[in-house]
Design a protein around this motif. Structure first.
Motif, PDB file in Angstrom:
ATOM      1  N   CYS A 292     -26.569 -57.191  12.025  1.00 12.45           N
ATOM      2  CA  CYS A 292     -27.624 -58.285  12.008  1.00 12.45           C
ATOM      3  C   CYS A 292     -27.445 -58.988  13.363  1.00 12.45           C
ATOM      4  O   CYS A 292     -27.777 -60.200  13.298  1.00 12.45           O
ATOM      5  CB  CYS A 292     -27.686 -59.001  10.762  1.00 12.45           C
ATOM      6  N   GLY A 293     -26.160 -58.595  13.792  1.00 14.33           N
ATOM      7  CA  GLY A 293     -25.918 -59.231  15.188  1.00 14.33           C
ATOM      8  C   GLY A 293     -24.792 -60.392  15.181  1.00 14.33           C
ATOM      9  O   GLY A 293     -24.498 -61.051  16.212  1.00 14.33           O
ATOM     10  N   THR A 296     -21.950 -60.466  17.973  1.00 11.86           N
ATOM     11  CA  THR A 296     -22.518 -60.925  19.140  1.00 11.86           C
ATOM     12  C   THR A 296     -22.384 -62.452  19.269  1.00 11.86           C
ATOM     13  O   THR A 296     -22.001 -62.994  20.481  1.00 11.86           O
ATOM     14  CB  THR A 296     -23.941 -60.518  19.434  1.00 11.86           C
ATOM     15  N   LEU A 358     -33.536 -64.755  14.224  1.00  6.47           N
ATOM     16  CA  LEU A 358     -33.384 -63.899  15.169  1.00  6.47           C
ATOM     17  C   LEU A 358     -34.885 -63.616  16.016  1.00  6.47           C
ATOM     18  O   LEU A 358     -34.848 -63.846  17.054  1.00  6.47           O
ATOM     19  CB  LEU A 358     -32.902 -62.515  14.756  1.00  6.47           C
ATOM     20  N   VAL A 507     -22.210 -52.455  18.482  1.00 11.08           N
ATOM     21  CA  VAL A 507     -22.737 -53.815  18.550  1.00 11.08           C
ATOM     22  C   VAL A 507     -21.801 -54.617  19.876  1.00 11.08           C
ATOM     23  O   VAL A 507     -22.458 -54.888  20.908  1.00 11.08           O
ATOM     24  CB  VAL A 507     -23.079 -54.684  17.819  1.00 11.08           C
ATOM     25  N   PHE A 511     -23.493 -54.952  23.633  1.00 12.93           N
ATOM     26  CA  PHE A 511     -24.372 -56.290  23.810  1.00 12.93           C
ATOM     27  C   PHE A 511     -24.848 -56.766  25.263  1.00 12.93           C
ATOM     28  O   PHE A 511     -25.934 -56.956  25.423  1.00 12.93           O
ATOM     29  CB  PHE A 511     -23.764 -57.417  22.996  1.00 12.93           C
ATOM     30  N   THR A 523     -33.043 -58.398  23.179  1.00 12.22           N
ATOM     31  CA  THR A 523     -31.864 -57.959  22.204  1.00 12.22           C
ATOM     32  C   THR A 523     -31.927 -58.574  21.061  1.00 12.22           C
ATOM     33  O   THR A 523     -31.698 -57.817  19.980  1.00 12.22           O
ATOM     34  CB  THR A 523     -30.627 -58.179  23.364  1.00 12.22           C
ATOM     35  N   PHE A 524     -32.089 -59.835  20.750  1.00 10.57           N
ATOM     36  CA  PHE A 524     -32.336 -60.335  19.617  1.00 10.57           C
ATOM     37  C   PHE A 524     -33.509 -59.925  18.786  1.00 10.57           C
ATOM     38  O   PHE A 524     -33.176 -59.804  17.588  1.00 10.57           O
ATOM     39  CB  PHE A 524     -32.098 -61.827  19.840  1.00 10.57           C
ATOM     40  N   PHE A 527     -32.040 -56.634  17.054  1.00  6.08           N
ATOM     41  CA  PHE A 527     -31.323 -57.101  16.217  1.00  6.08           C
ATOM     42  C   PHE A 527     -32.061 -57.536  14.758  1.00  6.08           C
ATOM     43  O   PHE A 527     -31.895 -57.169  13.595  1.00  6.08           O
ATOM     44  CB  PHE A 527     -30.198 -58.122  16.355  1.00  6.08           C
TER      45      PHE A 527
END
Length: 575
Positions: A292-293, A296, A358, A507, A511, A523-524, A527
């Motif tokens: 889910c990021g 990052t 996100l 991840v 990233f 990128t988001f 995710f």
């Protein structure tokens, strides 16, 4: 703790945790001392995000090479994978306490190596060593707390480990800010990480081993002495009886597994349908937690703030402090709700919030990139032809360039001196050119561009953290501390922890590369897609373990159900 206590776990609430630990402070002493492992985990997660800004300024090669930045960040994760894998074996072989002590020594050595590093390679080695210690602590601390806690408050106490993780992250941002004006900046930021390890080492020397592990090693009197400090006197005999029955049953079932190699233990665990189902659930929540990021944000938070248009290192770290505080606050919410509303429900609600944030965050970054300030040819030659970005000079479509076009070519954007939203200069990415830009009282951008809506990214990141922390932030660790039978708990927990760290490594190592190729928006959004898959997996494959004793969880997995029957719940409530 033993398999079942006098009080049923489904009545557990945080208020009861407070009342119990107030009457028996020894329980909280055990939980907080072991939970410093979470503090180490959190500090390491957060400190590199701020330290990296200054490492890039000290070492030009790091500033130019995205893969080197990713390696410095993610090498701790690579070490954690090995640490978590070996930690599972050490927990079963030598005990929880000794595993924590070893992790403290390893972490301290790694912190010193990073602090004195003369070049980037040394930092990478130090990060690898620190990661090894963090990986061991990441699974040992919640396991120790779980086994030394009364069943009715187990979830709340294990959540203290999560609170200390987020507390460590918040502390790292504070320390990063405190050292921004010093000459040693990143060296002090990374070196201070060794202090919590020393504190935990000293505290753990005076604490006992897990009573469950001691009983398994036929140290019955020692186990009883610890239980007498945890439970009221009138409950100890019953706890010992239940522990005896549990251990005898497990010994009879283990058979060929015995005390063999790690491979033998893994094979033995996977041969059990109950363990396999538990692993499906445990691994899914751990992988979903990472994809889910979240890391990052934790590893690159100041950099993400710079993506949003906040170029100043100090400003970026100050804004990151807000998200870190929200993460810690959200963990407190988890402690209040994990035993009241259940593990599965909280994670599902958390994932819905994460996905929404996100998607919105991707939209904000897309709009920011679309409206980046243009590059002006006159501005770009203002600092001399040798200072202008080489790619800009040779570009056939230079007149269409904006700030984002400049940054994608590994150059820096020196904002207009009158207004940073007006056309600026695209310059070569060197220390000297950066210094010239700043001497002219202009803002130097290397990660993101000036944006009038950048503040929205900060707001949405805050909402993302609020959605993440109470659910996916702590509940996966709680679930993994209680979903496996005792005989496979070290092995199962180790496998799940390794899956967490492998996902973390993927991840964190990709990233910045993803941002270079897909942009921050893409990128988001990626995710968000991963999070949707995680939500589906949790809904269909993860059972609810709220209020269940370990035997009840095992029975639930045996039947392949997500919930205990309503009849069983009524019977538990009646007790």
């Amino acid at each position: 703790m033993v398999e079942a206590g006098a009080a049923k776990a489904d009545k557990a609430e945080f208020s009861e945790c407070w009342q119990t630990t107030w009457k028996t402070p020894y329980i909280m002493r055990l939980a907080l001392s072991a939970g410093i492992g979470g503090l180490l985990f959190g500090y390491d997660t957060g400190v590199i995000s701020g330290a990296m800004l200054y490492i890039r300024e000290d070492f030009e090669v790091v500033d130019r090479k995205t893969w080197l930045q990713e390696t410095i960040v993610s090498m701790a994760v690579a070490g954690a994978i090995v640490g978590a894998a070996i930690g599972g074996w050490m927990n079963d072989k030598f005990g929880r306490k000794k595993s924590i002590l070893v992790a403290d020594v390893v972490f301290f050595v790694g912190a010193i190596v990073m602090a004195v590093a003369p070049f980037p390679g040394f930092i990478i080695v130090g990060r690898l060593i620190v990661g090894f210690g963090v990986g061991m602590a990441s699974m040992t601390a919640p396991l120790y707390i779980s086994e030394a806690s009364p069943a009715r408050i187990r979830g709340a106490l294990v959540s203290t480990n999560g609170l200390l993780i987020t507390g460590g992250q918040f502390l790292s941002y504070l320390i990063n800010l405190a050292f921004t004006k010093t000459k040693l900046t990143w060296r002090l930021m990374l070196g201070v990480a060794g202090l919590p390890a020393v504190v935990q080492f000293v505290l753990m020397l005076s604490l006992p081993e897990s009573p469950r592990w001691l009983y398994r090693r036929d140290k019955v009197d020692e186990a009883r002495a610890i239980l007498e400090k945890i439970y009221p006197a009138n409950q100890v005999d019953e706890e010992m009886r239940l522990l005896h029955e549990s251990v005898e049953t497990e010994k009879a079932e283990e058979g060929a597994i015995g005390d063999g190699s790690i491979i033998a233990k893994v094979k033995g665990a996977l041969s059990s349908q109950v363990v396999r189902r538990g692993l499906w659930a445990g691994i899914i929540v751990q992988v979903a937690q990472q994809f889910c990021g979240i890391n990052t944000v934790m590893y690159y938070s100041p950099t993400i703030m710079q993506f949003a248009g906040y170029a100043s290192n100090t400003t970026a770290m100050a804004l990151s402090l807000v998200t870190s505080f929200l993460n810690a606050a959200g963990t407190v919410v988890s402690m209040l709700t994990v035993d009241r509303y259940g593990r599965r429900r909280i994670m599902i609600i958390s994932m819905f919030g994460i996905i929404a944030c996100l998607v919105v965050l991707a939209g904000v970054f897309f709009q920011s990139a679309s409206h980046a300030p243009p590059v002006n040819a006159l501005e770009s030659t203002h600092f001399g032809s040798n200072s202008t970005c080489p790619a800009y000079v040779s570009a056939p479509d230079a007149s269409s360039w904006n700030c984002m076009s400049c940054l994608r070519q590994k150059c820096g954007f020196c904002a207009n001196g009158d207004n940073e939203y007006l056309p600026g200069a695209c310059l070569d990415l060197t220390k000297n050119v950066r210094g010239e830009c700043r001497l002219n009282r202009r803002v130097w951008f290397t990660e993101g561009c000036p944006s009038k809506i950048g503040f929205l990214a900060v707001v949405v990141m805050g909402l993302y953290i609020i959605s993440y922390a109470p659910g996916m932030g702590t509940v996966p660790w709680v679930l993994n501390s209680e979903i496996y039978p005792l005989r496979h708990r070290g092995t199962g927990g180790g496998i799940a922890a390794v899956s967490n760290w492998v996902s973390n490594l993927i991840v964190s190592q990709t990233f910045l590369t993803l941002v270079e190729n897909l942009g921050a928006a893409g990128t988001f959004l990626l995710f968000a897609g991963f999070s949707l898959l995680g939500l589906i997996g949790i809904y269909f494959l993860v059972p609810e373990t709220k209020g269940l004793q370990f035997e009840e969880v095992e029975e639930l997995l045996k039947q392949g159900k997500k919930h205990k029957s309503s009849k069983g719940q009524k019977e538990a409530s009646a007790q």
